[in-house]
Design a protein around this motif. Structure first.
Motif, short mmCIF file in Angstrom:
data_model
loop_
_atom_site.label_atom_id
_atom_site.label_comp_id
_atom_site.label_asym_id
_atom_site.label_seq_id
_atom_site.Cartn_x
_atom_site.Cartn_y
_atom_site.Cartn_z
N LEU A 283 0.83 -1.20 0.00
CA LEU A 283 0.00 0.00 0.00
C LEU A 283 0.86 1.25 0.00
N ALA A 284 1.95 1.21 0.78
CA ALA A 284 2.81 2.39 0.88
C ALA A 284 3.47 2.73 -0.45
N SER A 285 3.71 1.70 -1.28
CA SER A 285 4.41 1.93 -2.54
C SER A 285 3.49 1.89 -3.76
N ALA A 286 2.17 1.74 -3.52
CA ALA A 286 1.24 1.61 -4.64
C ALA A 286 1.14 2.92 -5.42
N LEU B 12 -10.38 -1.45 -2.57
CA LEU B 12 -9.07 -1.03 -2.06
C LEU B 12 -8.74 -1.78 -0.76
N PRO B 13 -7.46 -1.94 -0.47
CA PRO B 13 -7.06 -2.49 0.83
C PRO B 13 -7.39 -1.51 1.96
N GLU B 14 -7.44 -2.03 3.16
CA GLU B 14 -7.63 -1.18 4.33
C GLU B 14 -6.50 -0.17 4.44
N GLY B 15 -6.84 1.06 4.82
CA GLY B 15 -5.82 2.09 4.99
C GLY B 15 -6.36 3.48 4.78
N ASN B 16 -5.49 4.47 4.81
CA ASN B 16 -5.84 5.87 4.55
C ASN B 16 -5.47 6.23 3.12
N TYR B 17 -6.28 7.09 2.52
CA TYR B 17 -6.06 7.49 1.13
C TYR B 17 -6.30 8.99 0.97
N ASN B 18 -5.45 9.62 0.16
CA ASN B 18 -5.70 10.98 -0.29
C ASN B 18 -6.49 10.91 -1.59
N VAL B 19 -7.58 11.64 -1.64
CA VAL B 19 -8.43 11.66 -2.82
C VAL B 19 -8.39 13.06 -3.42
N LEU C 201 -10.62 12.07 -10.95
CA LEU C 201 -10.53 11.52 -9.61
C LEU C 201 -9.22 10.74 -9.50
N GLU C 202 -8.46 11.03 -8.46
CA GLU C 202 -7.19 10.32 -8.23
C GLU C 202 -7.14 9.86 -6.77
N ILE C 203 -6.80 8.60 -6.57
CA ILE C 203 -6.77 8.01 -5.23
C ILE C 203 -5.35 7.54 -4.96
N THR C 204 -4.73 8.09 -3.91
CA THR C 204 -3.33 7.79 -3.59
C THR C 204 -3.23 7.28 -2.16
N PRO C 205 -2.55 6.17 -1.92
CA PRO C 205 -2.36 5.70 -0.54
C PRO C 205 -1.68 6.76 0.32
N ALA C 206 -2.13 6.87 1.56
CA ALA C 206 -1.55 7.84 2.50
C ALA C 206 -1.26 7.14 3.82
N PRO C 207 -0.34 6.16 3.81
CA PRO C 207 -0.09 5.35 5.02
C PRO C 207 0.47 6.14 6.18
N ASP C 208 1.05 7.29 5.93
CA ASP C 208 1.66 8.08 7.01
C ASP C 208 0.73 9.17 7.56
N PRO D 262 -6.60 18.38 4.43
CA PRO D 262 -6.12 17.14 3.82
C PRO D 262 -4.87 16.65 4.56
N GLY D 263 -4.75 15.33 4.66
CA GLY D 263 -3.62 14.78 5.37
C GLY D 263 -3.97 14.27 6.75
N ILE D 264 -5.20 14.53 7.21
CA ILE D 264 -5.71 14.00 8.48
C ILE D 264 -6.88 13.08 8.16
N ALA D 265 -6.80 11.82 8.61
CA ALA D 265 -7.88 10.86 8.38
C ALA D 265 -8.69 10.69 9.66
N VAL D 266 -9.99 10.42 9.48
CA VAL D 266 -10.86 10.09 10.60
C VAL D 266 -11.37 8.68 10.40
N ALA D 267 -11.09 7.80 11.36
CA ALA D 267 -11.51 6.40 11.30
C ALA D 267 -12.56 6.17 12.38
N ASN D 268 -13.80 5.97 11.97
CA ASN D 268 -14.92 5.92 12.91
C ASN D 268 -15.25 4.47 13.26
#
Length: 411
Positions: free
Chosen positions: A30-33, A82-89, A173-180, A213-219
């Motif tokens: 995911l980090a390198s996708a 998509l795999p589980e994780g955070n994404y920048n859209v 629309l562009e979806i990029t993994p944001a593991p950090d 952007p850059g902050i994810a909320v996981a509910n």
């Protein structure tokens, strides 16, 4: 409707090891996708969702191409496996030959972008960060979902984006993994969870709109849950398994905990809350305790017994940030006055407007009590005085197409 989620259950140590290895491999890949790109003004398809293709439109209208963008007369939802994780859209919105008005929600109606208006001939690019999660827990086990959750967009294997508004126009629309990306994890009940259906709503699914952007909320909140039941259903374990240094865990329980008739219920609540605070800190994350907002009947007299004071006591003892939503909600309701009913769907649960106002209270609490996270509040979010709530007649967040009048668990 989304596909039903069936959590996998491992029956052996070997299977647990395999699962942990797969989780590690998925996280690494995911980090390198590479980003996933959809040019709806070009050759990207506007077909219905197909699992074999891994993407497509579902629920609501199927949009049409219209000279460099897509649009529809009503809201439309686009999903990508998509795999589980955070994404920048990253989305490009607007009509080169006309005006547009687009509101974007993600997963189960999490508000991401609100009323993005473009003038004729103008387009705008916006970015938001979204969390995708599943029931499986790295290392073994799974969240014990309720039946009502097994058809929820926020527990399936897709990222789903809702395009809504008076005239939504989407070009790219562009979806990029944001593991950090730092993550704000939410634990709580029906007043916090991602409510899947109109007209119900919670502050947790409005909270997402107020951060950069850059902050994810996981509910990970759920209707009818107490702290005790969330521990038993592995919701807390799931959050702990995902925590990284720099994350936050917002904890708001009390509505359902107070119904526990055991003699030691309040003492056990305090013990569990204290233990949770300590465990979150061992991961390098910051616990934030939130007192429960009042019910509609609690404008001047609390309906939550000793639970708000217990939360305050734990926060003081553990020196952890406290957001006193209990007090702020009473101020908000008094400020609404004759408009109080416009914030509620029943005696406990809020509608879109009410949860938006409650979310603004929580954000104001972040501004005052969680200074590092406050730096990530979106630039267009102004300080909020709960005694001076917004005019409900001016509220413009459009309703989603998913509707169910069934009352959520909890009261």
């Amino acid at each position: 409707m989304p596909c039903q989620v069936t959590p996998a259950v491992s029956g052996s140590i070997f299977a647990l090891m395999i699962r942990a290895l797969l989780f590690s491999l998925v996280s690494t890949s995911l980090a390198s996708a590479a980003p996933m790109k959809f040019d709806f003004g070009g050759d990207a398809s506007v077909d219905a969702f197909h699992r074999e293709r891994g993407s497509g439109f579902e629920i609501g209208a199927i949009p049409e191409k219209a000279g460099g963008f897509i649009t529809a007369a009503g809201p439309f939802l686009f999903s990508v496996i998509l795999p589980e994780g955070n994404y920048n859209v990253t989305v490009t919105l607007g009509d080169p030959n006309g005006v547009s008005d687009t509101t974007i929600k993600a997963e189960s109606r999490r508000l991401m972008l609100e009323n993005i208006v473009t003038a004729q001939g103008r387009q705008v690019t916006k970015i938001f960060t979204v969390n995708v999660h599943r029931p499986d827990i790295a290392g073994g086990g799974h969240v014990k979902l309720k039946d009502r959750e097994k058809n929820c967009l926020h527990w399936d294997d897709k990222l789903t984006i809702e395009f809504n508004g008076t005239r939504p126009c989407v070009s790219r629309l562009e979806i990029t993994p944001a593991p950090d990306a730092p993550t704000i994890f939410l634990l709580g009940d029906s007043t916090v969870t991602d409510q899947s259906y109109e007209p119900w709503n919670s502050w947790g699914q409005m909270f997402t709109r107020f951060f950069k952007p850059g902050i994810a909320v996981a509910n990970f909140a759920e209707s009818g849950e107490s702290l005790r039941s969330s521990l038993g259903a592995n919701r807390v374990a799931k959050v702990e398994s995902m925590l990284m240094k720099g994350d936050y865990v917002f904890v708001q329980f009390g509505h359902n905990d107070m119904k526990d008739k055991r003699e030691d219920a309040l003492a056990q609540y305090e013990k569990n809350l204290t233990a949770l605070v300590k465990r979150v800190r061992t991961k390098g994350a910051t616990p934030v305790l939130v007192t429960s907002m009042e019910r509609k009947a609690g404008v001047t007299k609390s309906t939550h017994g000793d639970y708000p004071d217990t939360v305050k006591r734990v926060a003081a003892a553990e020196k952890t940030p406290l957001i006193d939503l209990h007090a702020m909600s009473q101020t908000l309701y008094a400020g609404l006055g004759a408009n109080l009913n416009s914030a509620f769907q029943d005696g406990t649960h809020h509608n879109n407007f009410g949860s938006y106002e409650i979310a603004k209270c929580v954000v104001e609490g972040v501004r005052k009590r969680v200074p590092e996270l406050a730096k990530q509040i979106a630039d267009d979010v102004k300080p909020f005085d709960p005694s001076k709530p917004d005019d409900p007649s001016a509220f413009k967040v459009p309703a989603s197409p998913m509707k169910d009048p069934t009352k959520p668990d909890g009261n």
